[in-house]
Design a protein around this motif. Structure first.
Motif, mmCIF file in Angstrom:
data_model
loop_
_atom_site.group_PDB
_atom_site.id
_atom_site.type_symbol
_atom_site.label_atom_id
_atom_site.label_comp_id
_atom_site.label_asym_id
_atom_site.label_seq_id
_atom_site.Cartn_x
_atom_site.Cartn_y
_atom_site.Cartn_z
ATOM 1 N N ILE A 164 0.858 -1.191 0.000
ATOM 2 C CA ILE A 164 0.000 0.000 0.000
ATOM 3 C C ILE A 164 0.886 1.230 0.000
ATOM 4 N N SER A 165 0.959 1.873 -1.145
ATOM 5 C CA SER A 165 1.779 3.064 -1.280
ATOM 6 C C SER A 165 1.183 4.194 -0.452
ATOM 7 N N LEU A 183 -4.467 9.058 -9.717
ATOM 8 C CA LEU A 183 -3.178 8.930 -9.035
ATOM 9 C C LEU A 183 -2.139 8.343 -9.990
ATOM 10 N N ASN A 205 1.449 14.949 -1.523
ATOM 11 C CA ASN A 205 0.879 14.571 -2.822
ATOM 12 C C ASN A 205 0.264 15.819 -3.446
ATOM 13 N N SER A 224 1.514 6.686 -11.042
ATOM 14 C CA SER A 224 2.319 5.651 -10.382
ATOM 15 C C SER A 224 3.759 6.119 -10.233
ATOM 16 N N SER A 274 1.074 7.121 -1.185
ATOM 17 C CA SER A 274 0.414 8.103 -2.035
ATOM 18 C C SER A 274 -0.900 7.554 -2.604
ATOM 19 N N SER A 275 -1.259 6.334 -2.202
ATOM 20 C CA SER A 275 -2.449 5.711 -2.786
ATOM 21 C C SER A 275 -3.725 6.163 -2.096
ATOM 22 N N LEU A 276 -4.811 5.980 -2.819
ATOM 23 C CA LEU A 276 -6.133 6.288 -2.308
ATOM 24 C C LEU A 276 -6.465 5.415 -1.108
ATOM 25 N N GLU A 277 -6.067 4.126 -1.162
ATOM 26 C CA GLU A 277 -6.340 3.215 -0.047
ATOM 27 C C GLU A 277 -5.653 3.705 1.225
ATOM 28 N N TYR A 278 -4.424 4.146 1.070
ATOM 29 C CA TYR A 278 -3.696 4.642 2.239
ATOM 30 C C TYR A 278 -4.398 5.861 2.817
#
Length: 135
Positions: free
Chosen positions: A11-12, A133, A54, A135, A14-18
């Protein structure tokens, strides 16, 4: 596949999940209020820090209300809630140009029942990462 277990490496940050899981995207409000509570300030500070890291991602802040009251009242209340969040993020150095607000009033409840336990979850603002987002 397989279970990630304690390994969060996939889980980056910068990711939405994070953002949704670790930073927190939802702020709750008291009845008829659009003022920020102390416990919500911490979430907003985390959001601001993430947004600074971000910096190219545009954000939409949704304002929501519970099902009590008229549609017009709740649309206005949702707008005030979203504006409170936007103003706080701007005060933390986030460019206002990145932040748009939308109000749904009582049109998009997360839980539906005529009881406080549902209403309290619907009095909220949700910060939505609206940009794609990279990559």
């Amino acid at each position: 596949g397989g279970e990630a277990g304690s390994n969060f490496g996939d889980i980056s940050e910068s990711s939405l999940e994070y953002f949704t899981e670790s930073v927190g995207d939802t702020i709750l409000f008291e009845v008829n209020q659009s003022s920020l509570r102390p416990e919500t300030i911490e979430i907003l500070q985390n959001q601001a820090a993430w947004l600074q890291k971000n910096s190219s991602i545009p954000i939409t802040i949704e304002g929501h209300a519970d099902e009590q009251g008229t549609r017009e009242y709740n649309l206005a209340l949702g707008a005030r809630r979203a504006t409170s969040v936007r103003n706080y993020l701007v005060s933390q150095g986030i460019s206002e140009a990145r932040l748009s607000i939308v109000t749904y009033g009582k049109e998009r409840p997360v839980e539906i029942c005529s009881m406080e336990k549902c209403w309290s979850k619907n009095r909220r603002s949700v910060t939505v990462v609206s940009g794609g987002l990279g990559s």
